[in-house]
Design a protein around this motif. Sequence first.
Motif, mmCIF file in Angstrom:
data_model
loop_
_atom_site.group_PDB
_atom_site.id
_atom_site.type_symbol
_atom_site.label_atom_id
_atom_site.label_comp_id
_atom_site.label_asym_id
_atom_site.label_seq_id
_atom_site.Cartn_x
_atom_site.Cartn_y
_atom_site.Cartn_z
ATOM 1 N N VAL A 27 -45.740 -25.431 -53.050
ATOM 2 C CA VAL A 27 -46.943 -24.687 -52.654
ATOM 3 C C VAL A 27 -46.556 -23.479 -51.816
ATOM 4 O O VAL A 27 -47.086 -22.372 -51.997
ATOM 5 N N LYS A 28 -45.613 -23.654 -50.894
ATOM 6 C CA LYS A 28 -45.183 -22.545 -50.040
ATOM 7 C C LYS A 28 -44.494 -21.464 -50.865
ATOM 8 O O LYS A 28 -44.670 -20.267 -50.602
ATOM 9 N N ILE A 29 -43.707 -21.864 -51.868
ATOM 10 C CA ILE A 29 -43.057 -20.885 -52.745
ATOM 11 C C ILE A 29 -44.106 -20.052 -53.474
ATOM 12 O O ILE A 29 -44.015 -18.817 -53.532
ATOM 13 N N ASP A 30 -45.119 -20.724 -54.027
ATOM 14 C CA ASP A 30 -46.187 -19.994 -54.738
ATOM 15 C C ASP A 30 -46.906 -19.040 -53.802
ATOM 16 O O ASP A 30 -47.257 -17.913 -54.184
ATOM 17 N N THR A 48 -40.176 -11.680 -45.847
ATOM 18 C CA THR A 48 -40.828 -12.588 -46.795
ATOM 19 C C THR A 48 -39.901 -12.891 -47.973
ATOM 20 O O THR A 48 -39.776 -14.038 -48.415
ATOM 21 N N LEU A 49 -39.250 -11.856 -48.515
ATOM 22 C CA LEU A 49 -38.317 -12.052 -49.625
ATOM 23 C C LEU A 49 -37.152 -12.954 -49.217
ATOM 24 O O LEU A 49 -36.717 -13.816 -49.987
ATOM 25 N N ASN A 50 -36.657 -12.760 -47.994
ATOM 26 C CA ASN A 50 -35.559 -13.612 -47.514
ATOM 27 C C ASN A 50 -36.010 -15.062 -47.365
ATOM 28 O O ASN A 50 -35.286 -15.995 -47.740
ATOM 29 N N ASP A 51 -37.221 -15.285 -46.831
ATOM 30 C CA ASP A 51 -37.745 -16.650 -46.712
ATOM 31 C C ASP A 51 -37.916 -17.284 -48.092
ATOM 32 O O ASP A 51 -37.607 -18.468 -48.292
ATOM 33 N N LEU A 52 -38.405 -16.485 -49.053
ATOM 34 C CA LEU A 52 -38.604 -16.996 -50.410
ATOM 35 C C LEU A 52 -37.269 -17.364 -51.052
ATOM 36 O O LEU A 52 -37.149 -18.384 -51.743
ATOM 37 N N SER A 53 -36.240 -16.558 -50.804
ATOM 38 C CA SER A 53 -34.909 -16.846 -51.354
ATOM 39 C C SER A 53 -34.378 -18.174 -50.831
ATOM 40 O O SER A 53 -33.803 -18.971 -51.577
ATOM 41 N N VAL A 54 -34.591 -18.455 -49.537
ATOM 42 C CA VAL A 54 -34.147 -19.723 -48.944
ATOM 43 C C VAL A 54 -34.838 -20.901 -49.614
ATOM 44 O O VAL A 54 -34.207 -21.895 -49.997
ATOM 45 N N THR A 68 -34.019 -12.792 -55.846
ATOM 46 C CA THR A 68 -34.912 -12.495 -54.720
ATOM 47 C C THR A 68 -34.124 -11.933 -53.539
ATOM 48 O O THR A 68 -34.573 -10.992 -52.870
ATOM 49 N N ALA A 69 -32.944 -12.512 -53.268
ATOM 50 C CA ALA A 69 -32.100 -11.988 -52.183
ATOM 51 C C ALA A 69 -31.672 -10.551 -52.479
ATOM 52 O O ALA A 69 -31.600 -9.706 -51.572
ATOM 53 N N GLY A 84 -32.432 -7.313 -41.847
ATOM 54 C CA GLY A 84 -32.874 -7.834 -43.142
ATOM 55 C C GLY A 84 -31.763 -7.801 -44.170
ATOM 56 O O GLY A 84 -31.636 -8.714 -44.999
ATOM 57 N N MET A 85 -30.931 -6.732 -44.135
ATOM 58 C CA MET A 85 -29.795 -6.650 -45.045
ATOM 59 C C MET A 85 -28.818 -7.799 -44.791
ATOM 60 O O MET A 85 -28.311 -8.433 -45.724
ATOM 61 N N GLY A 86 -28.545 -8.079 -43.494
ATOM 62 C CA GLY A 86 -27.601 -9.135 -43.144
ATOM 63 C C GLY A 86 -28.038 -10.497 -43.644
ATOM 64 O O GLY A 86 -27.245 -11.261 -44.199
ATOM 65 N N TYR A 87 -29.341 -10.799 -43.478
ATOM 66 C CA TYR A 87 -29.829 -12.112 -43.906
ATOM 67 C C TYR A 87 -29.941 -12.215 -45.424
ATOM 68 O O TYR A 87 -29.786 -13.303 -45.996
ATOM 69 N N ALA A 88 -30.202 -11.098 -46.112
ATOM 70 C CA ALA A 88 -30.231 -11.111 -47.575
ATOM 71 C C ALA A 88 -28.847 -11.463 -48.127
ATOM 72 O O ALA A 88 -28.706 -12.280 -49.046
ATOM 73 N N LEU A 89 -27.800 -10.865 -47.557
ATOM 74 C CA LEU A 89 -26.429 -11.157 -47.986
ATOM 75 C C LEU A 89 -26.032 -12.593 -47.629
ATOM 76 O O LEU A 89 -25.321 -13.261 -48.377
#
Length: 652
Positions: A27-30, A48-54, A68-69, A84-89
């Motif tokens: 549900v959270k992913i959706d 938000t994109l980083n949270d979704l990737s996790v 997504t990352a 944000g770049m650091g957490y995406a990587l």
Amino acid sequence: MIINHKVSFAAVCLFLLACLPGFSQNVKIDSLKGIVETGAKDTAMVNTLNDLSVLLRRNQDEEEAIETASKALELATSLNFKKGMGYALKNSGLVYYNRGDYLEALDDWTKSLEIFESVPDTLGMANIINNLGTLYFQAGSLPKALDNYLRSLGFAEKAKDTFQMTTVLYGIGAIYGELREYDKSLEYFNQMGRYTENLNNNQLRTYYLMGLGEVYMKKGDYEMSLKYYKEALPLNDDTPEYTHNLTMLGTVEQKIGDIDKSIEYLNLAYESAKENKQQWETVQTLIPLGKLYQDSDFSKAINIYKEAESVSKQMETDKSLVDIYKGMSETYAIHGHFDKAYQYQELYEAEKDSLFNLETDDKIRGLQFDFDLSKKEDEIGLLEKEAEIQEFKERRQKNMLFATGIALFLIVLLAISLYRRYKFTRETNLIIEKEKDRSEKLLLNILPEETAQELKEFGKVKAKRFDSVTVLFTDFVGFTAYAQNLEPEELVSSVDYYFSKFDEIMEKYDVEKIKTIGDAYMCVSGLPEPGENDVFRAVQAAFEIVEFIEASKKTKMTDLTQFDIRIGINTGPIVAGVVGTKKFAYDIWGDTVNVASRMESKSKPGKINISESTYELIKDQYDCEFRGEIDVKNKGMMKMFFVNTKKTDHLS
């Protein structure tokens, strides 16, 4: 954040349950996907994109997690949002790590660390360096792992983040446990314990207590081990670790000698494993339970072992079958069923060989990781050197342009510039020649000269078939037992001493070394140019190895371990070639190679065991002893011969 545990330290990651997919997580992913589709392209969207990737990674949607990352990284870069770049990587690196793509993970985490250092983000640095420590730990590079863990601990202490400090301390304690430095391991586990008291986190507390129980058991202090395992039990009664905790309590009680208590705990562990459908824990509980009944209840012991065998085969893993077949062989032997005991002893030996090959593959992957990492570091160094050269050229050009305005100094400046250019060019050429020579030597150490020339000229190597070569395998007798009991430095020093001499012998007889696999040494005579004396060179090299081993035992060197050796030889067709483009390796394939390996495994200490095909080629020149037909795994009955002495000298 990732936490690594070797099998000897409970073998699961902390907070594994939190990573399992479920309805609420879906549900959270959706919900996050809806925000991504409609939200503004700002820093909040990056988060938000980083949270979704996790969440996608935890839900095992790895491809979508990486995609997504990448979107988060692209948007963060366009906004110059470095955090944000650091957490995406970091997130993309976690996916690569879970896949076993360690070099890809290393790339992403190294870039992430550089970004966190530039911000600076102390907690981000602590987290990434901890991940790098786990990466090196998993790859078998314990010194580098320890270095990263200690650096991570420093940043975590600076950030005053107790949770991060606790997870790093667990990793350091686990490394010292792997190194058998149990006092140091306990020191770091106890530091971890002081922090867990204030965190009110039962899972962290559980791993701390079970880690202590494991270390004390390895030290032989069973009373202390029992104390910590009992303290951990009520904290994990609703987690997957509960079954393992009961199994370890049963194991320790067995070592103490309280058989009734041991059976009680192991039965509870078995019931828990069955109830929670934990197949691996079911097998790990049945094996010690079967051993407890070996002497007293033959039928019960055999039934327990057979159930363990059935579950193990359902999991399609052979790792537990070694202990199962050993236990069954012992049980049948104790009660006088020697035909059955022999049957399961054969199965035990076969599974042990298979397990050894798997462990060898793991070691090779670890060595390959270190090799690839070194190549990457060399590439980075080369790029930095090129950047320095370019920067120097640009600075010199500006100086020359400035000098044109001052006529009086033009000639002097030009002369200086020409001199510097001459000196720079000469030094650069010397460096290039030196590096070229180094590369040539390295390539020739890896590949035969003809193959190396073909690789340099065409960028690839065609596989070639050879109708008749002679393949030779050697193996140290009882090496696994030595590896368990010797210090790592002593073991490596001893193996290096023997293999270095083997290399000299192969060079003397013009035999091509292919590779070493653990304590096994593989070479082939007749590559890359076949000759009429190939088989004789291989046999003579084998005799010289045996002579060297016997001479080494007589010298009784106290600083080196003395081994016995088995040698196997087979002659026949093979295919040779180079595998890969970036991580290339020269190797040979074919049934001839497999039979040569079987000749070695069926040989005896100090003996040279040859196949029928090799015997037919050398029987007129060597005194050979027929051993009869021997059963060979996957090959059936094969004729084998020991080579005893040489009749005449046929080597030119």
